[in-house]
Enzyme design. Structure first.
Site, PDB file in Angstrom:
ATOM      1  CB  ILE A  59      -0.943   0.013   1.221  1.00  0.00           C
ATOM      2  CG1 ILE A  59      -1.903  -1.176   1.170  1.00  0.00           C
ATOM      3  CG2 ILE A  59      -1.731   1.312   1.285  1.00  0.00           C
ATOM      4  CD1 ILE A  59      -2.770  -1.303   2.409  1.00  0.00           C
ATOM      5  N   GLY A  60       1.910   1.249   0.797  1.00  0.00           N
ATOM      6  CA  GLY A  60       2.766   2.426   0.851  1.00  0.00           C
ATOM      7  C   GLY A  60       3.898   2.245   1.842  1.00  0.00           C
ATOM      8  N   GLY A 109       6.335   4.527   4.730  1.00  0.00           N
ATOM      9  CA  GLY A 109       6.455   5.750   5.514  1.00  0.00           C
ATOM     10  C   GLY A 109       7.682   5.705   6.384  1.00  0.00           C
ATOM     11  CG  MET A 137       6.797   5.540  12.283  1.00  0.00           C
ATOM     12  SD  MET A 137       8.230   5.507  13.373  1.00  0.00           S
ATOM     13  CE  MET A 137       7.843   4.106  14.407  1.00  0.00           C
ATOM     14  CB  VAL A 180       1.290   0.142   5.128  1.00  0.00           C
ATOM     15  CG1 VAL A 180      -0.108  -0.351   5.474  1.00  0.00           C
ATOM     16  CG2 VAL A 180       1.813   1.050   6.243  1.00  0.00           C
ATOM     17  CE  LYS A 193       3.622   2.232   9.952  1.00  0.00           C
ATOM     18  NZ  LYS A 193       3.035   3.546  10.279  1.00  0.00           N
ATOM     19  CG  ASP A 237       3.753  10.981  14.065  1.00  0.00           C
ATOM     20  OD1 ASP A 237       4.015  12.205  13.920  1.00  0.00           O
ATOM     21  OD2 ASP A 237       4.030  10.129  13.203  1.00  0.00           O
TER      22      ASP A 237
END
Length: 430
Positions: free
Chosen positions: A17-18, A20, A22, A25, A40, A129
């Site tokens: 999905i993507g 980041g 952290m 995902v 994740k 966050d």
């Protein structure tokens, strides 16, 4: 992690999905329960067993939260020595990718997020966050906050190693940027910064490519006042108060954001930063002045009236004293305080107090601004400014002020001069 891999014997990776800061995902399929989930993998050093243990513990802490406006954490598993969060999957777009929202629409989203964060705080969980990228807007318009991956229970160590800051600099509270510990009050600030960014197009302290420079600006605590927030201005400034103690709780934030979503402007408490207070005499109202100017005449008349009342009647007895009952009176007084200041403006408030013995059923304030000063945004009333003359009448929700009660009108002021003198305010009943 690769497509088709199965984690913990049940979570089959479908597509990326993507990525980041952290971690990555994935959309995955839970073969045991037959549902789609998001997985994740956190970017924690697999050789640091203490960090892995903390991440697993924090994921389980976040898993205690169940709220319709928070992405649920279903499970925590390990893969290749790294912790992975198994999350609710929501077809959505991020708040960061949503444009053209009105202040009332942003307030409605904020109220949903505040509701979820209030529940998290009640469970002892601090998010740390909050930012537009971590807010998902579902196809039905429901807002959900995600990325509780670095959230933690109060009093526990963070996932990040000592000396490494968790959170996104542009959305941090000033006290966190200065090295303080993130807590419930800093979550409130970050929520305010998130809503501010959606309306204004950038966070309260602007954007810096250099993270250290960004932290320095945030630590300074002086935001650029919102220009497009409309009826949300008062709530935003309250959430973004530099003093953590002066901010609302997350539950109170939910209430004021819900009010703004309904078009009701909510005035925050008076500025808690050092203020310029008017002398007590400026609380004098029209009723007080009239009473003072007539005092001497009443004293003189009192001698005559007293003689008449004590004179004997035709039978030689003293006449009984006359009795009267004065009708209840509303007494309207006001004062102006100056709060937080920035180079080209400042925040201020006018407090109206009814010191009479009956309710005010409508009120109007008027004062003269210093030359070069103009009210930019005002909440808690309807205002007009002609030259330096300002007039404010009550809003629909605060038209009545009970005996002994008070209301506040908040504002931001543009100022082309450095003076911050507090003008004298006249208050009248309407």
């Amino acid at each position: 992690m690769d497509q088709g891999e199965v984690l913990d014997g049940r979570y089959r990776l479908v597509s990326l999905i993507g990525r980041g800061a952290m971690g990555a995902v994935w959309l995955a399929h839970d073969d045991r329960l037959g549902r789609e989930v998001a997985v994740k993998q956190l970017l924690v050093d697999g050789h640091d067993t203490a960090a892995v243990a903390r991440a697993v513990r924090e994921g389980r802490n976040a898993g205690r939260l169940r709220h319709p406006n928070a992405i649920a954490v279903f499970d925590v598993v390990e893969h290749d020595g790294r912790p992975c969060l198994v999350l609710e999957y929501l077809p959505s777009k991020s708040l960061a990718a949503t444009a053209g929202l009105s202040p009332r629409e942003v307030a409605a989203i904020g109220a949903q997020l505040a509701s979820a964060l209030a529940a998290a705080h009640d469970a002892g969980i601090v998010h740390r966050d909050i930012k537009p990228d971590n807010v998902l807007i579902g196809e039905d318009g429901t807002a959900k906050i995600t990325d509780f991956g670095i959230s933690r229970a109060e009093g526990e160590a963070a996932v990040t190693a000592t000396g490494v800051l968790a959170g996104t600099p542009a959305y941090l509270a000033p006290e966190v940027a200065r090295g303080g510990e993130a807590d419930k009050r800093s979550d409130v600030y970050s929520l305010g910064a998130t809503l501010y960014a959606v309306l204004e197009g950038e966070p309260p302290f602007g954007i810096e490519d250099n993270a250290i420079a960004m932290l320095h600006k945030v630590a300074g605590g002086t935001i650029t006042p919102p220009r497009r927030a409309g009826e949300l201005t008062g709530a935003l400034l309250w959430l973004l108060h530099e003093d953590p103690v002066a901010r609302p709780s997350m539950a109170s934030a939910r209430e004021v954001l819900a009010a703004a979503a309904e078009g009701r402007e909510v005035a925050p408490p008076s500025p808690k930063t050092p203020t310029l207070l008017l002398p007590t005499r400026r609380w004098l109202s029209r009723r007080t002045v009239l009473a003072g100017t007539g005092a001497a005449a009443l004293v003189a008349a009192g001698v005559v009236v007293g003689s008449l009342l004590s004179s004997p009647d035709s039978t030689g007895s003293a006449a009984p004293p006359a009795t009267s009952s004065a009708p209840p009176v509303a007494d309207c007084g006001a004062r102006f305080t100056v709060g937080g200041s920035w180079p080209d403006g400042y925040q201020a408030a006018v407090t109206l107090r009814n010191s009479g013995d009956r309710a005010l059923t409508g009120w109007q304030l008027s004062w003269t601004m210093p030359d070069g000063h103009r009210v930019d945004n005002l909440w808690g009333g309807q205002f007009t400014q002609t030259g330096t003359a300002v007039s404010v009448t009550n809003a629909d929700y605060n038209v009545t002020v009970p005996a002994g009660g008070s209301v506040e009108v908040g504002m931001t002021v543009r100022a082309s001069t450095g003076t911050r003198d507090a003008p004298e305010v006249r208050c009248e009943e309407r």
